[in-house]
Design an enzyme around this catalytic site. Sequence first.
Site, PDB file in Angstrom:
ATOM      1  N   LYS A 117       8.878 -43.210 -13.188  1.00  0.00           N
ATOM      2  CA  LYS A 117       7.470 -43.335 -12.766  1.00  0.00           C
ATOM      3  C   LYS A 117       6.796 -44.450 -13.544  1.00  0.00           C
ATOM      4  O   LYS A 117       5.752 -44.281 -14.162  1.00  0.00           O
ATOM      5  CB  LYS A 117       6.735 -42.009 -12.919  1.00  0.00           C
ATOM      6  CG  LYS A 117       7.389 -40.908 -12.087  1.00  0.00           C
ATOM      7  CD  LYS A 117       6.636 -39.621 -12.093  1.00  0.00           C
ATOM      8  CE  LYS A 117       7.356 -38.563 -11.274  1.00  0.00           C
ATOM      9  NZ  LYS A 117       8.678 -38.136 -11.790  1.00  0.00           N
TER      10      LYS A 117
HETATM   11  O1  LIG Z   1       6.387 -35.275  -7.141  1.00  0.00           O
HETATM   12  C1  LIG Z   1       7.325 -35.180  -7.929  1.00  0.00           C
HETATM   13  C2  LIG Z   1       7.949 -36.288  -8.463  1.00  0.00           C
HETATM   14  C3  LIG Z   1       9.016 -36.101  -9.288  1.00  0.00           C
HETATM   15  N1  LIG Z   1       9.464 -34.881  -9.605  1.00  0.00           N
HETATM   16  C4  LIG Z   1      10.650 -34.769 -10.503  1.00  0.00           C
HETATM   17  O2  LIG Z   1      11.731 -34.178  -9.759  1.00  0.00           O
HETATM   18  C5  LIG Z   1      12.419 -33.256 -10.576  1.00  0.00           C
HETATM   19  C6  LIG Z   1      12.264 -31.862 -10.030  1.00  0.00           C
HETATM   20  O3  LIG Z   1      12.973 -30.951 -10.814  1.00  0.00           O
HETATM   21  P1  LIG Z   1      13.232 -29.401 -10.352  1.00  0.00           P
HETATM   22  O4  LIG Z   1      13.933 -28.834 -11.522  1.00  0.00           O
HETATM   23  O5  LIG Z   1      14.072 -29.446  -9.113  1.00  0.00           O
HETATM   24  O6  LIG Z   1      11.895 -28.807 -10.120  1.00  0.00           O
HETATM   25  C7  LIG Z   1      11.861 -33.432 -11.985  1.00  0.00           C
HETATM   26  O7  LIG Z   1      12.603 -34.432 -12.636  1.00  0.00           O
HETATM   27  C8  LIG Z   1      10.457 -33.912 -11.735  1.00  0.00           C
HETATM   28  O8  LIG Z   1       9.961 -34.687 -12.802  1.00  0.00           O
HETATM   29  C9  LIG Z   1       8.875 -33.787  -9.076  1.00  0.00           C
HETATM   30  O9  LIG Z   1       9.257 -32.630  -9.324  1.00  0.00           O
HETATM   31  N2  LIG Z   1       7.802 -33.966  -8.232  1.00  0.00           N
END
Ligand SMILES: O=c1ccn([C@@H]2O[C@H](COP(=O)(O)O)[C@@H](O)[C@H]2O)c(=O)[nH]1
Length: 310
Positions: A104
């Site tokens: 990001k």
């Molecule tokens: O809008 C967003 C953008 C990025 N993320 C990222 O994706 C993963 C989600 O992890 P889970 O364990 O599947 O919940 C994580 O790295 C976030 O920083 C997001 O969730 N939402």
Amino acid sequence: MTFATRINQAISRTGSVTCVGLDPRKSQLPAPLREHIRDNSPHAWAKAYTQFCCEIIDVVKDIVPCVKPQAAFFEQLGPAGMVSLGEVIHHATQAGLIVITDGKRNDIGSTATAYADAYLGSAVAIAAAGGDPAGASPWGSDALTVSPYLGRDSIEPFVDVCDQRAAGIFVLVKTSNPGGGYLQDLRCGEQMVYQAVAELVTSLNVDRLDADGYGPIGAVVGATYPEQLAELRAAMPHSILLVPGFGAQGGAADDVRVALDDSGRGAVINSSRGIIFAHARSEFAEKYGDAKWQDAVRAATEEMNDQLKS
Ligand SMILES: O=c1ccn([C@@H]2O[C@H](COP(=O)(O)O)[C@@H](O)[C@H]2O)c(=O)[nH]1
């Protein structure tokens, strides 16, 4: 070959739209890895993160198109963690996976150029596009997540590097977190802020389309907002969508299918905790547990693939 073409081909080859998120966390690493940490130093944890992520990559490399290392968890360990991130990106690339680094990043244009130069462009992608792999970036990611809030001139440097190195970016359009709407859903004239960002994304893509109509500027849209996901799929027909929020955040297969195009491509659905810590999930704990955590990762990935197909 462009980034969009590569990711769509990887989806076709693997028959999967699952993106495995690499978000290592100290407290949730399987016991066999935690037991080897002797001195609690960042260096020791970084070695464990590398082993954990590289073993996950080896377990899923033939059944998913891509992985998404989350830079935050590596940065949390300081310099040793950054070395680990580099090793993980390299291992994934060698394994034939597309790597989307979730950092990001962004800043004013002149600084954005440095971020783009640092992260975007893998030797494999550049060679596949007929370029000189010596021009790859030091981090060697295929794509990077990018914040839009510094405006068009902050995204253009990333787009230039995408053009030069067959790379891609995913601009944050509608994030999966509960408070994302605080800014993203603000009214901005006739539309909402996230809709204005979607328009910007589409305007940057239109002159850069591959044969399937996709450009290098993808978009992050959360699985937790299915209505907006459908709306944004239509509003950004040229963007590969990166859809986080599946599994641990509550998003389900029925929520995200709308992100795919008519050929079942054009989007990847990310799950991090739900896959990489599957050994601790009730469905898998008894059968696999910590000792067979790699088998749990494989089973959870196959389960997600199946859910997204049916
Ligand atoms: O809008 C967003 C953008 C990025 N993320 C990222 O994706 C993963 C989600 O992890 P889970 O364990 O599947 O919940 C994580 O790295 C976030 O920083 C997001 O969730 N939402």
